[in-house]
Design a protein around this motif. Structure first.
Motif, PDB file in Angstrom:
ATOM      1  N   LYS A   1      65.525  36.182  11.716  1.00  0.00           N
ATOM      2  CA  LYS A   1      65.246  36.949  12.930  1.00  0.00           C
ATOM      3  C   LYS A   1      64.170  38.000  12.735  1.00  0.00           C
TER       4      LYS A   1
ATOM      5  N   GLN B   1      60.580  33.850  15.190  1.00  0.00           N
ATOM      6  CA  GLN B   1      61.030  34.105  16.559  1.00  0.00           C
ATOM      7  C   GLN B   1      60.222  33.279  17.565  1.00  0.00           C
TER       8      GLN B   1
ATOM      9  N   ALA C   1      61.613  29.888  17.265  1.00  0.00           N
ATOM     10  CA  ALA C   1      62.939  29.850  17.908  1.00  0.00           C
ATOM     11  C   ALA C   1      62.790  29.736  19.435  1.00  0.00           C
TER      12      ALA C   1
ATOM     13  N   TRP D   1      70.410  30.650  14.301  1.00  0.00           N
ATOM     14  CA  TRP D   1      69.384  30.991  13.301  1.00  0.00           C
ATOM     15  C   TRP D   1      69.720  30.406  11.926  1.00  0.00           C
TER      16      TRP D   1
END
Length: 469
Positions: free
Chosen positions: A104, A110, A113, A97
């Motif tokens: 997060k 997210q 990600a 991250w």
């Protein structure tokens, strides 16, 4: 052969058509795309089905979760439609991250990600979204983004309470556009008033008064008195030398009868001879002396009034309704400062009439002057109303009122109705009286304007410029 993963964001599932009705192959350009739903999207849908403020969005979240559950069954994948597979992420993505500069606690990060973790040489990844911030982050990380066509968007979700609020808001805007808009103006459509004070005047000096009266005496000279002994007999040609005339002058006694006097007059030409008696001359001269003194007092009085009138000036004030509907039950109040006096009577400083000289006596018949008294007709001057007074007699418009309070003089006026697009004058016109030229200066008015169909009264200040001509 690489796989084409389409990572869907939460907003795509809530604002576009159901994912099983979208032609993903055509949109992505891939024959067998894989729809990939990150775990954070499932969590957000689960939250929105119970907590979203809009009922329709809660319903959409429930239907989407039900569709996903039906497709995947007891597994984490299933066929969404022919040639299109649906996969639900089972665990959060494992990425660095800090290195990716992602947070997060942000749902959008997210989703990104998950796309980054899925991206590899064997997989092509594109994030399906409708947010510009996601697009910028994907560009930074060199990941593909995909936006669905606008025709796939669903109608904006608005519940009944929001619809009612929107309706009320529109009604409020409509009413606002139908309100009067009132403001104070001068006579030149300006938000600034102007008063022009007359040139500075001074009282007459004794020399100036004497010069004016001297010219007046030359215009109306005194009458000289004549010899009182046998006044009319000594005037050349006054009495003819005929015997009949001498007999007449000596023959009228206390015993004469009207018939005898008439007979004697018929025998003479006395009725055709005229004179001005000394009594008439003296009476005229006395009246002239009184006239000169009255004229002196009139000069002093009028000059004092002219000085006041030069400091007594009108201030033209108007109310303009620039709104889109008439104003109802309108009240206006304007307060002037304490250092000026205010009047709504434009004739309060009228000039007294100029004194008239006495009427010069006219010659009278000798016989008439001795038998009849001298009567003068004293005609009183006639006072006519001014044109503005005459207009007021026939004008039934409301008129302003005036009163004092602890901060100055207030002029108030009321109208039952003021049409929009029209200007209305405060009438009678307020006149400002300065005490002296030392007090002549610009000033500021305070005003209040209220109407029955206005939510609140309008108040403000109005600047008035004062000049000396």
């Amino acid at each position: 052969m690489s796989n084409k993963y389409l990572i869907v964001d939460t907003n795509v599932l809530l604002h576009y058509q159901p994912i099983n009705q979208i032609n993903w192959s055509k949109i992505s350009g891939c024959e067998n795309p894989i729809i990939y739903v990150p775990l954070i999207v499932i969590e957000e849908l689960d939250k929105h089905k119970d907590q979203h403020r809009l009922a329709k969005m809660r319903e959409r979240a429930r239907k989407t979760l039900a569709l996903i559950d039906k497709v995947i069954g007891d597994k984490f994948s299933g066929d969404l439609r022919e040639g299109v597979q649906l996969i639900v992420e089972s665990v959060p993505p494992k990425v660095d991250w800090e290195e990716l500069k992602l947070e997060k606690n942000k749902p959008d990060h997210q989703v990104i990600a998950s796309a980054f973790a899925k991206n590899s040489d064997s997989n092509q990844v594109a994030v399906v979204h409708r947010d510009y911030t996601i697009k910028l982050t994907l560009r930074r990380l060199k990941l593909q983004s995909l936006e669905l066509p606008a025709e796939l968007l669903l109608e904006d979700a608005v519940d009944e309470s929001d619809r009612e609020i929107k309706t009320l808001r529109l009604e409020n805007e409509r009413l606002k556009s139908r309100l009067p808009k009132l403001c104070l103006e001068s006579g030149k459509n300006s938000n600034r008033g102007l008063i022009v004070v007359g040139p500075k005047l001074h009282p007459y000096s004794p020399t100036e008064l004497e010069d004016i009266l001297q010219r007046l005496r030359g215009k109306y000279p005194l009458m000289e008195m004549e010899n009182t002994q046998n006044e009319y007999l000594s005037r050349p040609g006054a009495i003819p030398s005929s015997t009949a005339s001498l007999t007449l002058s000596r023959g009228i006694t206390s015993m004469s009868t009207p018939k005898n006097i008439a007979d004697m007059l018929n025998k003479s030409d006395l009725l055709n001879k005229s004179v001005i008696t000394n009594e008439q001359r003296k009476h005229y001269n006395d009246e002239l002396y009184a006239f000169f003194e009255e004229y002196r007092n009139w000069l002093i009085q009028t000059r004092g009034i002219e000085i006041q009138r030069s400091l007594f000036r009108p201030l033209d004030l108007w109310i303009f309704n620039s709104g889109s509907c008439p104003a109802q039950d309108v009240d206006v109040k304007v307060r002037f400062p304490n250092f000026v006096s205010v009047s709504i009577d434009e004739n309060s400083l009228y000039l007294p009439p100029e004194p008239k000289p006495p009427e010069r006596p006219k010659p009278k018949n000798i016989f008439e002057s001795y038998l009849t008294p001298d009567f003068r007709t004293d005609l009183s001057s006639l006072h006519f109303r001014s044109l503005s007074d005459l207009n007021r007699l026939t004008n039934f418009q409301p008129e302003a009122s005036i009163y004092e309070d602890d901060r100055g003089t207030c002029v108030a006026m009321h109208w039952d109705n003021l049409k929009h697009g029209y200007r209305y004058q405060i009438s009678p016109i307020p006149h400002v009286q300065f005490e002296s030229y030392e007090f002549v200066k610009s000033f500021q008015l305070e005003y209040w304007i209220s109407a029955a169909n206005l939510s609140s009264a309008r108040e403000g200040t109005f600047n008035v410029e004062v000049r000396i001509d």
